[in-house]
Design a protein around this motif. Structure first.
Motif, PDB file in Angstrom:
ATOM      1  N   GLU A  78      -2.384   3.255  10.521  1.00 11.93           N
ATOM      2  CA  GLU A  78      -1.852   4.060   9.549  1.00 11.93           C
ATOM      3  C   GLU A  78      -2.449   4.249   8.327  1.00 11.93           C
ATOM      4  O   GLU A  78      -2.589   5.335   7.374  1.00 11.93           O
ATOM      5  N   SER A  79      -3.163   2.991   7.987  1.00 12.58           N
ATOM      6  CA  SER A  79      -4.736   3.613   6.835  1.00 12.58           C
ATOM      7  C   SER A  79      -5.780   3.419   7.285  1.00 12.58           C
ATOM      8  O   SER A  79      -5.608   2.136   7.446  1.00 12.58           O
ATOM      9  N   GLY A  80      -6.297   3.357   6.514  1.00 11.85           N
ATOM     10  CA  GLY A  80      -8.332   3.984   6.096  1.00 11.85           C
ATOM     11  C   GLY A  80      -8.473   3.242   5.592  1.00 11.85           C
ATOM     12  O   GLY A  80      -9.363   2.283   6.131  1.00 11.85           O
ATOM     13  N   LYS A  81      -8.101   2.468   4.756  1.00  9.40           N
ATOM     14  CA  LYS A  81      -8.536   1.293   4.164  1.00  9.40           C
ATOM     15  C   LYS A  81      -8.293  -0.229   4.530  1.00  9.40           C
ATOM     16  O   LYS A  81      -8.132  -1.347   4.231  1.00  9.40           O
ATOM     17  N   VAL A  82      -7.107  -0.552   5.902  1.00  6.80           N
ATOM     18  CA  VAL A  82      -7.178  -1.280   6.738  1.00  6.80           C
ATOM     19  C   VAL A  82      -7.361  -2.275   7.467  1.00  6.80           C
ATOM     20  O   VAL A  82      -7.577  -0.981   9.242  1.00  6.80           O
ATOM     21  N   THR A  83      -8.104  -3.072   8.113  1.00  7.00           N
ATOM     22  CA  THR A  83      -8.561  -3.124   9.292  1.00  7.00           C
ATOM     23  C   THR A  83      -8.074  -4.887  10.139  1.00  7.00           C
ATOM     24  O   THR A  83      -7.025  -5.183   8.988  1.00  7.00           O
TER      25      THR A  83
END
Lengths: 141, 63
Positions: free
Chosen positions: B4-9
């Motif tokens: 969902e988010s490019g900020k989450v790994t």
């Protein structure tokens, strides 16, 4: 001898039929001092054989440390699940038992590019300003 | 969340293979999620609760 039974392979093939875009599994392994590397490789080979949209790339962790570091991988066995983009999803350790289902789920999510999250969750994540690094500890059973 | 988010790994770690990480993060049961090295989420939680806690970890960090 195959790790996946015939009936499991059939079910997994059916699930992977829900993939829309190709997924690369980048697998880092080593032959020495890693009891779970070889069975992990076998599971991944059997899995990749069940869908034309899955590509398996095997890398030697000891010889390709720079590549591993590029994927944020510092231990083995490790799998990076990559689609059209890298969403930062990695598996460390053998993906057996429940983890195998988690890997299939991750492949489907990455392939389809849809998190399937509720609108409220999507809204919360859309407003993110700082990174979130999740480490999820699991066991195979 | 990572999709969902490019900020989450998201790293999924087989606990029994990495006793050093289990020790470092005091993992005594699974599933256990560590957010940004310091916030713990124990057990399987409802999605909204999980996402809210994880996102909340970043705002706590900013203050």
């Amino acid at each position: 001898m195959a790790i996946l039974s015939q009936s499991d392979a059939t079910k997994v093939r059916e699930m992977l039929g829900g993939m829309s875009q190709p997924v690369r599994l980048v697998f880092f392994t080593q032959s020495l001092n890693c009891d779970t590397c070889e069975p992990t490789g076998q599971i991944l080979n059997e899995l990749a054989a069940l869908s034309d949209l899955i590509t398996l790339e095997e890398h030697n962790f000891l010889l390709e440390r720079d590549d591993a570091a590029g994927y944020g991988i510092g231990r083995v066995p490790a799998i990076a699940v990559l689609g059209a983009e890298d969403h930062g999803i990695r598996f460390f350790g053998i993906p057996s038992g429940y983890e195998f289902m988690s890997l299939i789920d991750a492949i489907l999510l990455v392939s389809n590019g849809d998190s399937g999250l509720a609108p409220e969750s999507r809204a919360l994540l859309a407003g993110l300003e700082s990174p979130i690094a999740l480490q999820v500890f699991v066991t195979p059973t | 969340m990572a999709v969902e988010s490019g900020k989450v790994t998201s790293l999924i770690v087989e606990a029994s293979e990495y006793p050093d990480l289990v020790h470092r993060y005091h993992v005594s049961g699974v599933p256990k999620t560590i957010v940004n090295e310091r916030i713990e989420i124990l057990g399987a939680r409802p999605e909204e609760d999980f996402v809210r806690t994880a996102v909340g970890a970043t705002s706590t960090l900013a203050t």
